[in-house]
Design a protein around this motif. Structure first.
Motif, PDB file in Angstrom:
ATOM      1  N   ILE A 160       0.840  -1.211   0.000  1.00 38.31           N
ATOM      2  CA  ILE A 160       0.000   0.000   0.000  1.00 38.31           C
ATOM      3  C   ILE A 160       0.870   1.255   0.000  1.00 38.31           C
ATOM      4  N   GLU A 161       2.057   1.168   0.605  1.00 38.48           N
ATOM      5  CA  GLU A 161       2.963   2.334   0.663  1.00 38.48           C
ATOM      6  C   GLU A 161       3.411   2.789  -0.738  1.00 38.48           C
ATOM      7  N   GLU A 162       3.269   1.908  -1.733  1.00 34.93           N
ATOM      8  CA  GLU A 162       3.695   2.278  -3.094  1.00 34.93           C
ATOM      9  C   GLU A 162       2.650   3.117  -3.825  1.00 34.93           C
ATOM     10  N   SER A 163       1.476   3.301  -3.232  1.00 34.64           N
ATOM     11  CA  SER A 163       0.419   4.093  -3.865  1.00 34.64           C
ATOM     12  C   SER A 163       0.864   5.549  -3.968  1.00 34.64           C
ATOM     13  N   HIS A 164       0.489   6.198  -5.058  1.00 34.93           N
ATOM     14  CA  HIS A 164       0.832   7.619  -5.227  1.00 34.93           C
ATOM     15  C   HIS A 164      -0.052   8.272  -6.292  1.00 34.93           C
ATOM     16  N   VAL A 165       0.023   9.609  -6.347  1.00 31.77           N
ATOM     17  CA  VAL A 165      -0.720  10.356  -7.370  1.00 31.77           C
ATOM     18  C   VAL A 165       0.232  10.653  -8.511  1.00 31.77           C
ATOM     19  N   LEU A 166      -0.198  10.338  -9.723  1.00 32.73           N
ATOM     20  CA  LEU A 166       0.630  10.652 -10.898  1.00 32.73           C
ATOM     21  C   LEU A 166       0.333  12.073 -11.354  1.00 32.73           C
ATOM     22  N   ASN A 167       1.379  12.779 -11.708  1.00 30.98           N
ATOM     23  CA  ASN A 167       1.181  14.128 -12.247  1.00 30.98           C
ATOM     24  C   ASN A 167       0.850  13.992 -13.730  1.00 30.98           C
ATOM     25  N   GLY A 168      -0.300  13.406 -14.007  1.00 34.05           N
ATOM     26  CA  GLY A 168      -0.697  13.106 -15.381  1.00 34.05           C
ATOM     27  C   GLY A 168      -1.663  11.944 -15.378  1.00 34.05           C
ATOM     28  N   VAL A 169      -1.671  11.195 -16.467  1.00 32.45           N
ATOM     29  CA  VAL A 169      -2.692  10.149 -16.639  1.00 32.45           C
ATOM     30  C   VAL A 169      -2.037   8.807 -16.941  1.00 32.45           C
ATOM     31  N   MET A 170      -2.687   7.740 -16.466  1.00 30.43           N
ATOM     32  CA  MET A 170      -2.227   6.398 -16.789  1.00 30.43           C
ATOM     33  C   MET A 170      -3.420   5.601 -17.319  1.00 30.43           C
ATOM     34  N   VAL A 171      -3.215   4.891 -18.445  1.00 29.03           N
ATOM     35  CA  VAL A 171      -4.294   4.054 -18.972  1.00 29.03           C
ATOM     36  C   VAL A 171      -3.773   2.634 -19.208  1.00 29.03           C
ATOM     37  N   ASN A 172      -4.672   1.684 -19.089  1.00 30.42           N
ATOM     38  CA  ASN A 172      -4.290   0.275 -19.210  1.00 30.42           C
ATOM     39  C   ASN A 172      -4.245  -0.115 -20.691  1.00 30.42           C
TER      40      ASN A 172
ATOM     41  N   ARG B   6       4.467  15.266 -28.776  1.00 32.13           N
ATOM     42  CA  ARG B   6       3.328  16.033 -29.326  1.00 32.13           C
ATOM     43  C   ARG B   6       2.188  15.025 -29.476  1.00 32.13           C
ATOM     44  N   ILE B   7       1.034  15.353 -28.888  1.00 32.45           N
ATOM     45  CA  ILE B   7      -0.042  14.356 -28.783  1.00 32.45           C
ATOM     46  C   ILE B   7      -1.287  14.799 -29.553  1.00 32.45           C
ATOM     47  N   ILE B   8      -1.839  13.856 -30.341  1.00 35.06           N
ATOM     48  CA  ILE B   8      -3.106  14.102 -31.034  1.00 35.06           C
ATOM     49  C   ILE B   8      -4.149  13.130 -30.487  1.00 35.06           C
ATOM     50  N   LEU B   9      -5.349  13.650 -30.167  1.00 34.19           N
ATOM     51  CA  LEU B   9      -6.434  12.805 -29.662  1.00 34.19           C
ATOM     52  C   LEU B   9      -7.560  12.763 -30.690  1.00 34.19           C
ATOM     53  N   LEU B  10      -7.986  11.563 -31.039  1.00 32.86           N
ATOM     54  CA  LEU B  10      -9.033  11.404 -32.065  1.00 32.86           C
ATOM     55  C   LEU B  10     -10.237  10.649 -31.515  1.00 32.86           C
ATOM     56  N   ASP B  11     -11.374  10.955 -32.131  1.00 34.36           N
ATOM     57  CA  ASP B  11     -12.606  10.245 -31.798  1.00 34.36           C
ATOM     58  C   ASP B  11     -13.150   9.576 -33.064  1.00 34.36           C
TER      59      ASP B  11
ATOM     60  N   THR C  14       3.755   6.849 -32.682  1.00 34.34           N
ATOM     61  CA  THR C  14       3.198   5.764 -31.869  1.00 34.34           C
ATOM     62  C   THR C  14       1.688   5.918 -31.805  1.00 34.34           C
ATOM     63  N   ALA C  15       0.952   4.830 -32.028  1.00 33.05           N
ATOM     64  CA  ALA C  15      -0.517   4.895 -31.991  1.00 33.05           C
ATOM     65  C   ALA C  15      -1.053   3.985 -30.891  1.00 33.05           C
ATOM     66  N   ILE C  16      -2.095   4.473 -30.204  1.00 32.28           N
ATOM     67  CA  ILE C  16      -2.772   3.670 -29.176  1.00 32.28           C
ATOM     68  C   ILE C  16      -4.264   3.736 -29.464  1.00 32.28           C
ATOM     69  N   ARG C  17      -4.906   2.561 -29.575  1.00 31.39           N
ATOM     70  CA  ARG C  17      -6.300   2.554 -30.028  1.00 31.39           C
ATOM     71  C   ARG C  17      -7.257   2.114 -28.919  1.00 31.39           C
ATOM     72  N   ARG C  18      -8.558   2.308 -29.222  1.00 32.52           N
ATOM     73  CA  ARG C  18      -9.657   1.918 -28.332  1.00 32.52           C
ATOM     74  C   ARG C  18      -9.469   2.426 -26.899  1.00 32.52           C
ATOM     75  N   VAL C  19      -9.162   3.713 -26.777  1.00 34.28           N
ATOM     76  CA  VAL C  19      -9.047   4.360 -25.463  1.00 34.28           C
ATOM     77  C   VAL C  19     -10.463   4.715 -25.021  1.00 34.28           C
ATOM     78  N   ARG C  20     -10.748   4.545 -23.738  1.00 30.55           N
ATOM     79  CA  ARG C  20     -12.088   4.890 -23.250  1.00 30.55           C
ATOM     80  C   ARG C  20     -12.349   6.382 -23.395  1.00 30.55           C
ATOM     81  N   LYS C  21     -13.616   6.733 -23.577  1.00 31.16           N
ATOM     82  CA  LYS C  21     -14.001   8.152 -23.712  1.00 31.16           C
ATOM     83  C   LYS C  21     -13.550   8.949 -22.481  1.00 31.16           C
ATOM     84  N   THR C  22     -13.796   8.379 -21.289  1.00 33.31           N
ATOM     85  CA  THR C  22     -13.444   9.088 -20.048  1.00 33.31           C
ATOM     86  C   THR C  22     -11.928   9.292 -19.953  1.00 33.31           C
TER      87      THR C  22
END
Length: 548
Positions: A207-219, A235-240, A308-316
């Motif tokens: 539990i001591e390893e828990s922390h807040v990331l200054n940003g986002v993490m997705v699985n 440089r990041i592009i977000l598409l829907d 680099t491309a990452i697909r099927r990211v959740r809307k949230t």
């Protein structure tokens, strides 16, 4: 625990008048008794079995009542209270149920003496108004910029919970998360922890390893194994939209006669995908996230351009990435502009934790979204830690909106009880007695705190009453030892918003249930397994001489 179901068959069975009111009060007290042992730092856990055979172990009032099945309508109304409290301020779910049950119980003697419920309600409403003024009077302002003060405050909310042994770590996580998502829009504060502070639970580790990331993490992992897995200042592009060949509508017919036609079809498909990728490549991004699919051909073109491309990211998740990196989510690649590219992220990296890959977008400048990474030995522990953390974040959020604190440990309730009892003497007529009864019912919080840690309730409450009678309104109960302490030195404070909302919700719901003088049920006995005559209209009954 299930209160009796009142069934109406063709003989019009029902509960009315005094009987209905007594039944409601009894149901409310039953629910309050279930929850009572869950108050304070010595709270007991409840083990709940769900229909699927899973278990939940928690002392969070709202989580317990979500799982409890009751049939009595008044009991259902009490369960709604915890949900209301949780939605509104996120803390105090146990207190509100205990308080509402006690307020209803305090009305019982007056109903038995044939005092009209409306008279009792009028006295309760008057007492509620005076109580809210007293809460404001005994509250103190807090500096939300002072980390130590805020940490002490958040500690009081999770000091009674399972994670109290890691309270410094959890308070820090809650405060940092709320501070990250805090925004001012047109002079209004906005702290949306539900949408922009996501909790990611990964079993394993400590539990001591828990922390807040200054940003986002997705699985997620990259779509092609040869794509870069670490990029600094991307440089990041977000598409829907999908990066795939757009097939025709359902009416499309294509006739392929020879091989050249088929080759032409493939060529058209290739050109279309290539054109899509060119729109993206033109802006020279390093990373592309899309909520839809990416075809093999698109992966090939993007990889050649070192993207680099990452697909099927959740809307949230996409919304959080947009907030953290400053990118804009675009629906058509043709509409992409240079201003839509996000540049606030310091590091993109794909890391492997256990058997899974996680995409990190961290070191964001002025990130207005964050991910809280929770580690722990098992899923049950992580679920309980998350529930407690949500309460802590809600407390921090409430204080940002209304930076005033009330003394905790039952001190506020005791101060209200003593002052309202004094005030009751100046009220003439019959309303004086329900007014005084409400004042006494507020003592249930300090009394329960003493009882839960095995103290002598009568002795300790007498000492506490004496302190409050002398005007020392910051004295309350030390929930660990059951003795009285000064909350200013002990350091247990609660947001005024939570205290006011608890008293308001409890008293108003008690008034609502007192107004009920008739319970009529249209549920058939056969459905409930009672085996009596079904509650059907005569024309719906089978015409076989059966008893109606």
């Amino acid at each position: 625990m299930q209160a009796p179901v009142i069934v109406m068959n063709t003989n019009m069975e029902r509960e009315s008048g005094r009987k209905a009111q007594l039944s409601n009060i009894q149901a409310a007290k039953t629910i309050a008794d279930v929850i009572r042992t869950c108050l304070g730092p010595r709270a007991m856990l409840k083990m709940l079995l769900d229909p699927m055979g899973g278990i939940v172990m928690t002392n969070d009032g709202n989580a317990i009542l979500r799982e409890v099945e009751v049939a009595h309508p008044a009991a259902k109304s009490m369960i709604e209270l915890a949900r209301t409290q949780d939605e509104e301020v996120g803390d105090g779910t146990t207190s509100v149920i205990i308080l509402a049950g006690e307020v209803l119980a305090s009305a019982l003697p007056f109903l038995e003496r044939s005092i009209h419920p409306i008279t009792i309600i009028r006295a309760f409403k008057q007492a509620l108004e005076d109580a809210l003024e007293i809460v404001t009077d005994i509250s103190v302002p807090v500096n939300i910029g002072n980390r130590d003060e805020m940490m002490r405050l958040i500690k009081s909310s999770i000091g009674t919970k399972f994670v109290s042994q890691w309270s410094d770590l959890m308070c820090g996580i809650a405060f940092d998360a709320v501070k990250t998502v805090h925004m001012e829009v047109d002079g209004k504060r906005e702290v949306d922890i539900k949408r922009y502070a996501r909790v990611e639970k990964i079993p394993g580790g400590e539990i001591e390893e828990s922390h807040v990331l200054n940003g986002v993490m997705v699985n997620k992992d990259v779509t092609h194994p040869k794509m870069r897995r670490r990029i600094e200042n991307p440089r990041i592009i977000l598409l829907d939209c999908p990066l795939e060949y757009k097939k025709g509508e359902s009416q499309t017919n294509v006739e392929v006669v020879d091989e050249s036609h088929w080759a032409r079809l493939l060529e058209i498909e290739e050109d279309q995908v290539k054109e899509m990728c060119e729109h993206i490549i033109k802006l020279q991004p390093d990373l592309v996230f899309t909520e839809k699919g990416v075809s093999d051909l698109a992966q090939h073109y993007l990889m050649k351009a070192n993207i680099t491309a990452i697909r099927r990211v959740r809307k949230t998740d996409n919304n959080r990435i947009a907030r953290a990196t400053g990118a804009t989510i675009v629906n058509r690649v043709e509409d992409l502009k240079d201003t839509d590219v996000g540049t606030r992220c310091g590091l993109f990296e794909v890391r492997k934790i256990g058997d899974e890959y996680f995409t990190y977008l961290v070191d964001c400048k002025d990130a207005k979204a964050c991910t809280i990474l929770l580690r722990g030995p098992s899923k049950d522990v992580l679920n309980e830690v998350e529930r407690n953390l949500q309460d802590a974040m809600c407390v921090a959020r409430n204080v940002m909106f209304e930076p005033r604190l009330s003394p905790g440990g039952g001190a506020t309730e005791m101060a209200l009880a003593v002052r309202l009892s004094e005030k009751a003497k100046s009220i003439s007529g019959i309303e004086q007695w329900p007014y005084k009864a409400l004042a006494e019912s507020l003592e249930v919080i300090p009394r329960t705190l003493v009882q839960n840690c095995g103290g002598n309730a009568i002795k300790v409450l007498t000492q506490l009453r004496a302190k409050h009678a002398n005007g020392e309104h910051t004295w309350g109960i030390d929930g660990t030892s059951g003795k009285i302490v000064d909350m200013r030195e002990y350091g247990v404070w609660e947001p005024q918003a939570v205290k006011s909302q608890t008293i308001k919700t409890a008293v108003e719901s008690a008034c609502l249930l007192l107004r009920v003088d008739d319970i009529v049920s249209g549920v058939s006995r056969r459905q409930e397994g009672g085996g009596g005559a079904p509650a059907q209209a005569p024309e719906d009954m089978p015409d076989d001489g059966a008893e109606r």
